[in-house]
Design an enzyme around this catalytic site. Sequence first.
Site, PDB file in Angstrom:
ATOM      1  CD  GLU A  17      29.427  17.757  -1.408  1.00  0.00           C
ATOM      2  OE1 GLU A  17      28.968  16.839  -1.843  1.00  0.00           O
ATOM      3  OE2 GLU A  17      29.933  18.199  -0.285  1.00  0.00           O
ATOM      4  CG  ASP A  53      32.920  14.227  -1.210  1.00  0.00           C
ATOM      5  OD1 ASP A  53      33.143  13.953   0.103  1.00  0.00           O
ATOM      6  OD2 ASP A  53      31.776  15.004  -1.393  1.00  0.00           O
ATOM      7  CG  ASP A  72      31.581  23.407  -0.022  1.00  0.00           C
ATOM      8  OD1 ASP A  72      31.882  22.600  -0.654  1.00  0.00           O
ATOM      9  OD2 ASP A  72      30.252  23.023   0.539  1.00  0.00           O
TER      10      ASP A  72
END
Length: 417
Positions: free
Chosen positions: A164, A193, A95
């Site tokens: 997320e 990330d 996402d």
Amino acid sequence: MKEKIFTWLDNAAELAAELETGLTKHPAVSPESGGEGELDKCLFLQNWLRSHGITQVKRYDAPDKRAKGGIRPNLVAIIEGMNKDSCLWVLSHMDVVPPGEEKLWQSNPWTCVKTDTPDGIKLTGRGTEDNQQGIVSSILASLAFNELGIKPEHTVKLLFASDEEVGSVYGIEWLVKNHSDLFNKNDMVLVPDGGDTKGEYIEIAEKNIMWMRFATSGKQTHASMPDLGANAFLAGSDLALCLHNELSSKFNKRDPLYDPDYSTFQPTKKEANVPNINTIPGEDVFYMDMRVLPCYSPDVILAEVDRIKSEIEKKYHVTVTHTLPQNMVSKPTDEGASIVKLLTMAAAEVYNVKARPVGIGGGTMAASLRNMGIDCAVWTKTDETLHQPNEYALLNNIIGDAKVIALLAMSTACNEQ
């Protein structure tokens, strides 16, 4: 073996750009942010993996009636290794956040634009860095083993998760609750990330995250006669300021592990109230994003919130209710954990940096697995353009991160503590 893999990755730039281009074409915005979810992007990724030889792929679909297809997909790809006692997980998310003001973009946010810069080839588009850089680098490392016929020391498992950006309720949190057998306490977990422009930061701890929604109820009246009503907007505004100022003052400890090194209490989202100027609103809603050092428990914060709320209610003759859309408490990873040691060595070899453990205020998927007792490290070499207009990823960073992931997969020291 390492030299063969590195050479293959150095020649994989066009493949990386191809995958980034395909992923960017499929917006994966959550329903909370006005999107349809991740299904189209997941289907593209699933087909791309299989067409490139990664065939051990399985979907875990979380039900969500708001999203396209009624699901939020979570995709797992597996590359078998020689040692199956412990796996290397690489957790990325599909996402993305919305583009924001499109007039600030120099190109279509949903088109990956490739440009040459002094720093190397830049791939611009929404999601190219957050979190497609992690998706692509983990896939390239896996493809290198497949294409060269080399079996990694440890089985590599890639997770491409949903949701997320708005809390992971349908992503890693759903997997932990419904498929906890996927994960093992002997596993190492890398979450590509978060990081810095040099690749020096290995995130081992996260602040507790508290998202709060405050709904103030007063009495609507004409703006020329305020004494006949109770201004919910005025009360809510005072509440937001008091929460920010008083919580910041009371919970003021500092911890140099984190950046910033203090707890933050920020009013953020504001919902619309009355549509016209000359009406005093009787209802008002705002939100706060609180990132709290782990030395303070959520219960202590909430008790102080209730005290401040009660004072505002008495002062303005209103009632205030609050809810917690997110309340994430995360255990830290030990600095001596294998994933931290091995990642430090791999980053030094690939990027010639001396990486160090840090804590962050942001939240990642690592928190969910840390709370299960699984060691996780959040790391990537990034230009930190996430959530910004003209977000981009550098191709050099994608290739370099893939080399780091490959080194982790080849390591023979996963279980050393």
